[in-house]
Design a protein around this motif. Sequence first.
Motif, PDB file in Angstrom:
ATOM      1  N   UNK A  31      19.727  28.972 -10.673  1.00  0.00           N
ATOM      2  CA  UNK A  31      19.786  29.839 -11.836  1.00  0.00           C
ATOM      3  C   UNK A  31      20.505  31.154 -11.562  1.00  0.00           C
ATOM      4  N   UNK A  32      21.071  31.291 -10.374  1.00  0.00           N
ATOM      5  CA  UNK A  32      21.778  32.507  -9.991  1.00  0.00           C
ATOM      6  C   UNK A  32      23.274  32.254  -9.892  1.00  0.00           C
ATOM      7  N   UNK A  33      24.044  33.190 -10.395  1.00  0.00           N
ATOM      8  CA  UNK A  33      25.450  33.237 -10.027  1.00  0.00           C
ATOM      9  C   UNK A  33      25.526  33.772  -8.603  1.00  0.00           C
ATOM     10  N   UNK A  34      26.514  33.311  -7.858  1.00  0.00           N
ATOM     11  CA  UNK A  34      26.648  33.727  -6.460  1.00  0.00           C
ATOM     12  C   UNK A  34      28.007  34.366  -6.238  1.00  0.00           C
ATOM     13  N   UNK A  35      28.051  35.241  -5.256  1.00  0.00           N
ATOM     14  CA  UNK A  35      29.314  35.907  -4.979  1.00  0.00           C
ATOM     15  C   UNK A  35      29.476  36.228  -3.506  1.00  0.00           C
ATOM     16  N   UNK A  36      30.699  36.475  -3.144  1.00  0.00           N
ATOM     17  CA  UNK A  36      31.047  36.980  -1.818  1.00  0.00           C
ATOM     18  C   UNK A  36      31.757  38.322  -1.992  1.00  0.00           C
ATOM     19  N   UNK A  37      31.359  39.270  -1.179  1.00  0.00           N
ATOM     20  CA  UNK A  37      31.987  40.581  -1.129  1.00  0.00           C
ATOM     21  C   UNK A  37      32.349  40.866   0.320  1.00  0.00           C
ATOM     22  N   UNK A  38      33.165  41.872   0.536  1.00  0.00           N
ATOM     23  CA  UNK A  38      33.499  42.262   1.904  1.00  0.00           C
ATOM     24  C   UNK A  38      33.650  43.768   1.993  1.00  0.00           C
ATOM     25  N   UNK A  39      33.447  44.267   3.207  1.00  0.00           N
ATOM     26  CA  UNK A  39      33.577  45.705   3.445  1.00  0.00           C
ATOM     27  C   UNK A  39      34.270  45.923   4.772  1.00  0.00           C
ATOM     28  N   UNK A  40      35.439  46.524   4.711  1.00  0.00           N
ATOM     29  CA  UNK A  40      36.188  46.866   5.911  1.00  0.00           C
ATOM     30  C   UNK A  40      35.781  48.263   6.373  1.00  0.00           C
ATOM     31  N   UNK A  41      35.993  48.575   7.644  1.00  0.00           N
ATOM     32  CA  UNK A  41      35.622  49.899   8.154  1.00  0.00           C
ATOM     33  C   UNK A  41      36.274  51.021   7.349  1.00  0.00           C
ATOM     34  N   UNK A  42      35.457  51.967   6.927  1.00  0.00           N
ATOM     35  CA  UNK A  42      35.970  53.113   6.195  1.00  0.00           C
ATOM     36  C   UNK A  42      36.301  52.849   4.744  1.00  0.00           C
ATOM     37  N   UNK A  43      36.007  51.649   4.271  1.00  0.00           N
ATOM     38  CA  UNK A  43      36.316  51.304   2.883  1.00  0.00           C
ATOM     39  C   UNK A  43      35.058  50.902   2.129  1.00  0.00           C
ATOM     40  N   UNK A  44      35.163  50.911   0.808  1.00  0.00           N
ATOM     41  CA  UNK A  44      34.043  50.498  -0.017  1.00  0.00           C
ATOM     42  C   UNK A  44      33.928  48.970  -0.035  1.00  0.00           C
ATOM     43  N   UNK A  45      32.729  48.514  -0.329  1.00  0.00           N
ATOM     44  CA  UNK A  45      32.518  47.079  -0.468  1.00  0.00           C
ATOM     45  C   UNK A  45      33.288  46.580  -1.703  1.00  0.00           C
ATOM     46  N   UNK A  46      33.977  45.449  -1.541  1.00  0.00           N
ATOM     47  CA  UNK A  46      34.797  44.947  -2.625  1.00  0.00           C
ATOM     48  C   UNK A  46      34.522  43.487  -2.923  1.00  0.00           C
ATOM     49  N   UNK A  47      34.759  43.126  -4.162  1.00  0.00           N
ATOM     50  CA  UNK A  47      34.580  41.762  -4.636  1.00  0.00           C
ATOM     51  C   UNK A  47      35.601  40.834  -4.001  1.00  0.00           C
ATOM     52  N   UNK A  48      35.136  39.617  -3.649  1.00  0.00           N
ATOM     53  CA  UNK A  48      36.028  38.602  -3.105  1.00  0.00           C
ATOM     54  C   UNK A  48      36.074  37.377  -4.019  1.00  0.00           C
ATOM     55  N   UNK A  49      34.877  36.820  -4.325  1.00  0.00           N
ATOM     56  CA  UNK A  49      34.836  35.596  -5.127  1.00  0.00           C
ATOM     57  C   UNK A  49      33.452  35.440  -5.738  1.00  0.00           C
TER      58      UNK A  49
END
Length: 124
Positions: A31-49
């Motif tokens: 019942x949940x949508x799922x996602x992947x995010x990533x965070x590089x050093x010194x950067x904000x967490x960002x959407x991937x998929x």
Amino acid sequence: QVQLEESGGGLVQTGGSLRLSCAASGRTFSSYAMGWFRQAPGKEREFVATISWTGGSTSYADSVKGRFTISRDNAKNTVSLQMNNLRPEDTAVYYCAAAKGYYIKTLLNHYDYWGQGTQVTVSR
């Protein structure tokens, strides 16, 4: 309550592939949508998929479109991210996340549960 645990990160050369997996606890995973995010050093967490509850809808960040594929197996409570043709700029900690509701979600603040992350490093 959903608990998430990522695996599959590591060190890979430019052009290589990795497959990340996320194991979820709880009987309501489907019942949940799922996602992947990533965070590089010194950067904000960002959407991937992201992927909808049935797996029928997906969405990708422009930077990974055509290279990454998100999938899920509701019978096994897992979501995966197949990453091909990796680039140095893909280096980051990758996080699995779950959002209440059935449909794809691309915004970080729409997600309710997060894993601890897994490191992906792409060497030149």
